[in-house]
Scaffold this motif. Structure first.
Motif, PDB file in Angstrom:
ATOM      1  N   UNK A 194       0.846  -1.104   0.024  1.00 36.51           N
ATOM      2  CA  UNK A 194      -0.029   0.100  -0.010  1.00 36.51           C
ATOM      3  C   UNK A 194       0.854   1.271  -0.131  1.00 36.51           C
ATOM      4  N   UNK A 195       0.177   2.440   0.029  1.00 34.65           N
ATOM      5  CA  UNK A 195       0.795   3.689   0.158  1.00 34.65           C
ATOM      6  C   UNK A 195       1.802   3.750   1.249  1.00 34.65           C
ATOM      7  N   UNK A 196       3.175   4.324   1.133  1.00 33.09           N
ATOM      8  CA  UNK A 196       3.969   4.082   2.298  1.00 33.09           C
ATOM      9  C   UNK A 196       4.760   3.047   2.169  1.00 33.09           C
ATOM     10  N   UNK A 197       4.715   1.975   1.530  1.00 33.71           N
ATOM     11  CA  UNK A 197       5.458   0.762   1.689  1.00 33.71           C
ATOM     12  C   UNK A 197       6.985   1.102   1.595  1.00 33.71           C
ATOM     13  N   UNK A 198       7.709   0.903   2.604  1.00 36.41           N
ATOM     14  CA  UNK A 198       9.154   1.083   2.589  1.00 36.41           C
ATOM     15  C   UNK A 198      10.206  -0.229   2.541  1.00 36.41           C
ATOM     16  N   UNK A 199       9.475  -1.357   2.179  1.00 36.65           N
ATOM     17  CA  UNK A 199      10.189  -2.466   2.076  1.00 36.65           C
ATOM     18  C   UNK A 199       9.756  -3.664   3.073  1.00 36.65           C
ATOM     19  N   UNK A 200      10.115  -4.758   2.880  1.00 40.25           N
ATOM     20  CA  UNK A 200       9.685  -5.948   3.682  1.00 40.25           C
ATOM     21  C   UNK A 200      10.648  -6.878   4.056  1.00 40.25           C
ATOM     22  N   UNK A 201      10.877  -7.558   4.960  1.00 40.30           N
ATOM     23  CA  UNK A 201      11.681  -8.791   5.268  1.00 40.30           C
ATOM     24  C   UNK A 201      10.786  -9.643   5.672  1.00 40.30           C
ATOM     25  N   UNK A 202      10.561 -10.971   5.176  1.00 41.53           N
ATOM     26  CA  UNK A 202       9.759 -12.124   5.624  1.00 41.53           C
ATOM     27  C   UNK A 202      10.324 -13.293   5.450  1.00 41.53           C
ATOM     28  N   UNK A 203       9.950 -14.291   6.468  1.00 48.24           N
ATOM     29  CA  UNK A 203      10.134 -15.646   6.138  1.00 48.24           C
ATOM     30  C   UNK A 203       9.253 -16.197   5.449  1.00 48.24           C
TER      31      UNK A 203
END
Length: 612
Positions: free
Chosen positions: A183-192
């Motif tokens: 969504x708006x403001x997505x700054x990156x994501x780390x996930x397993x």
């Protein structure tokens, strides 16, 4: 199912009554109504009527009924317009499918004409009603079985996950997916990634999604984890895939040339020391069949149990780790011992020869300078090669990088000085005089050009460092040396620079020997000047025969050739000493002999040979 609805000109409607279960579905039509009713859905319960647009002059309308049991999705397409009667609600464990025809009722005027299933016509007559009976099956398992039989099976899985209209975890027997809404403001994501229950938590791959993936106000990314390699069989037969495979795709977009890479970290068991790891990808847009490519991904080896793939593109990609055997060396221990002894003998020979050349009173011009340059370069080459193994065992990366750089520089300097001596000797024999070139030109050719080449490689980076060599007899012990790394950039530099210089040395020596040999019968002074021909012949044998074997480094050596290459090149300094000693003895004999001509002419001939 598709067909043509024959109706009247009055107002019309689409009527549906859908319930859960797996009994039957009826598709019927009359003058005013197209009806869909029955019990075949897993969760959807809908009952309503849709008023359709009437056209006075139209008395028939094409339609199709699409049923996707895995998604619990039912769509009616009428006159090119879609009407979704049951919307996707995740992937269903069990579903009603394998629909078979049951009762059919004919009609006189209004009804369904040219009814067909998957394009195969059922009846051409006007039918009032078609009835289909369903069976309950494990829908996810059947879907995985069908996907594994098709070349684009991985793409089918990602598409059906995207259609499921669900965020979060989506499970299939052949793959586990996570759907993330950016969504708006997505700054990156780390996930397993999600994984089957039989996979240890510390062995599940992890993914980092950079903020540059998001290009629209809202979009979805599907991260899929495949533990089964069935969907990815194919490609090169000389490589083996690790079990874990990750697929990444963004909804309705092609992502490539990302400014910040996507990072996928794989966890695996330690690999044998004679295996290497590389990240590869399969772009289904370019290749329908499985074809693993190195483009777009860089391999970062965290340690022996972790490998990270940094990729600047994703669109229906499967990212994985490639395993391929490294080249091994036969009789490595014996070759190492021979090299150590040969280098020690060459070091002593170079010191003796350098002292001899410094005391020599004759030929103090260009010839003596060239001779000394060859000896100094050969001395430092043997010295660096003798030290490289010991310094590699210290484990200091900085020291090993410096040592690898010096070893490469000394090798290039030796080859450059050999080329200089080839052309200098050829010039003296042909012109019977020294060249008019200033001395700094010789220094530039022998020491300056190699320095420029090495500095350029250092500016590129990741060229020099610790190199591991494995003996074929024992894959548990490794030989370490400070040299050029086993990477694409290092291999390219090796083949262009080193093999290129070897080709220059060998070809110039052969051409020079051929030229002199063909001119001797026509030149009386050359027939008398045996020492000049002997010098050129010695240079050709010393430089071309020994280093000429290096031109075939890209093909496997036989054991005899490998030992010959090792012995001759490690003893290069000894052969230099023997050559100069033989030429010096010929000079002394020439000076002492006065038979067959005047002493003055003999002395003149000897002076001309001193430069050689």
């Amino acid at each position: 199912m598709c067909g043509t609805w024959r109706h009247g000109n009055a107002s019309r409607n689409l009527k549906y009554d859908l319930k859960t279960g797996c009994k039957e579905i009826e598709i019927s039509a009359n003058e005013r109504t197209l009806s869909i009713q029955g019990s075949i859905t897993a969760k959807c319960t809908q009952s309503s009527s849709i008023n359709l647009e009437s056209k006075p002059l139209q008395n028939q309308s094409p339609f199709c009924v699409f049923w996707e049991p895995l998604l619990d999705l039912l769509i009616v397409q009428l006159n090119g317009k879609n009407h979704t009667l049951c919307r996707p609600n995740g992937l269903q464990e069990t579903c009603c499918t394998d629909l078979s025809q049951e009762k059919q009722e004919t009609s006189a005027l209004y009804g369904i004409v040219n009814g067909s299933i998957y394009g195969d016509t059922i009846r051409y007559d006007v039918m009032e009603k078609y009835t289909f009976q369903g069976d309950t099956i494990n829908c996810k398992k059947k879907f995985c079985d069908e996907a594994s039989k098709k070349p684009n099976g991985a793409k089918m899985i990602e598409e059906v996950v995207m259609k499921s209209n669900k965020t979060g975890r989506v499970d299939l027997p052949c793959a586990q997916s996570t759907v993330i809404e950016m969504k708006e403001g997505f700054t990156g994501l780390s996930l397993t990634l999600p994984a089957p229950r039989n996979v240890a938590p510390n062995m599940i791959p992890s993914v980092y999604l950079p903020s540059c993936l998001k290009s629209r106000s809202t979009s979805k990314v599907v991260c899929t984890y495949y533990k089964n390699k069935t969907l990815f069989q194919g490609g090169s037969s000389d490589v083996v895939l690790l079990d874990d495979i990750v697929g990444l795709s963004v909804e309705n977009e092609i992502i490539e040339n990302l400014p910040e890479p996507v990072r996928i970290r794989f966890y695996h068991s330690p690999l044998p020391s004679n295996y290497s790891r590389r990240c590869v990808s399969w772009d289904t847009r370019k290749d329908i069949k499985v074809n693993w490519r190195y483009d777009g991904c860089e391999t970062v080896k965290i340690h022996d149990r972790e490998t990270e793939c940094c990729c600047n593109l994703l669109t229906y990609f499967a990212i994985l780790v490639q395993v391929e055997k490294k080249a091994t060396v036969h009789h490595l221990e014996a070759l190492t011992f021979i090299t150590a002894v040969g280098c020690a003998m060459s070091l002593v020979s170079c010191l003796v020869l350098f002292y001899w050349l410094c005391k020599c009173r004759r030929g103090k011009g260009q010839s003596l300078l060239v001779h000394r340059g060859v000896v100094v370069a050969t001395f430092f080459l043997c010295l660096c090669f003798s030290l490289t193994s010991s310094l590699a065992k210290t484990g200091n990366e900085t020291i090993c990088k410096i040592m690898g750089t010096l070893l490469h520089y000394s090798l290039l300097s030796t080859l450059c000085w050999m080329t200089v001596e080839m052309f200098h000797t050829f010039f003296l024999v042909c012109c019977v005089s020294s060249s008019t070139l200033p001395l700094w030109v010789f220094y530039l050719a022998g020491f300056g050009i190699p320095a420029i080449l090495v500095c350029r490689l250092l500016s590129i980076g990741d060229i020099y460092g610790l190199r591991k060599i494995m003996p074929s007899e024992d894959d548990t012990s490794l030989y370490f040396m400070c040299w050029m790394l086993d990477s694409d950039k290092s291999r390219l530099a090796h083949h262009i620079i080193i093999i290129g210089l070897l080709a220059v040395v060998v070809s110039s020596g052969i051409v020079m020997l051929f030229f002199v040999a063909t001119k001797i019968p026509n030149r009386p002074e050359w027939r008398k000047n045996r020492m000049a021909f002997f010098s050129i012949w010695g240079l050709t044998c010393l430089f071309c025969t020994t280093w000429g074997l290096g031109l075939f480094s890209f093909v496997p050596f036989s054991e005899a050739t490998l030992f010959l290459f090792c012995i001759i090149n490690s003893c290069h300094g000894v052969f230099h000493l023997l050559r100069y000693y033989a030429i010096e003895r010929m000079k002394k004999r020439c000076e002492l002999s006065s038979d067959g001509g005047s002493r003055g002419s003999v002395m003149l001939q000897c002076r001309d040979d001193e430069g050689v």
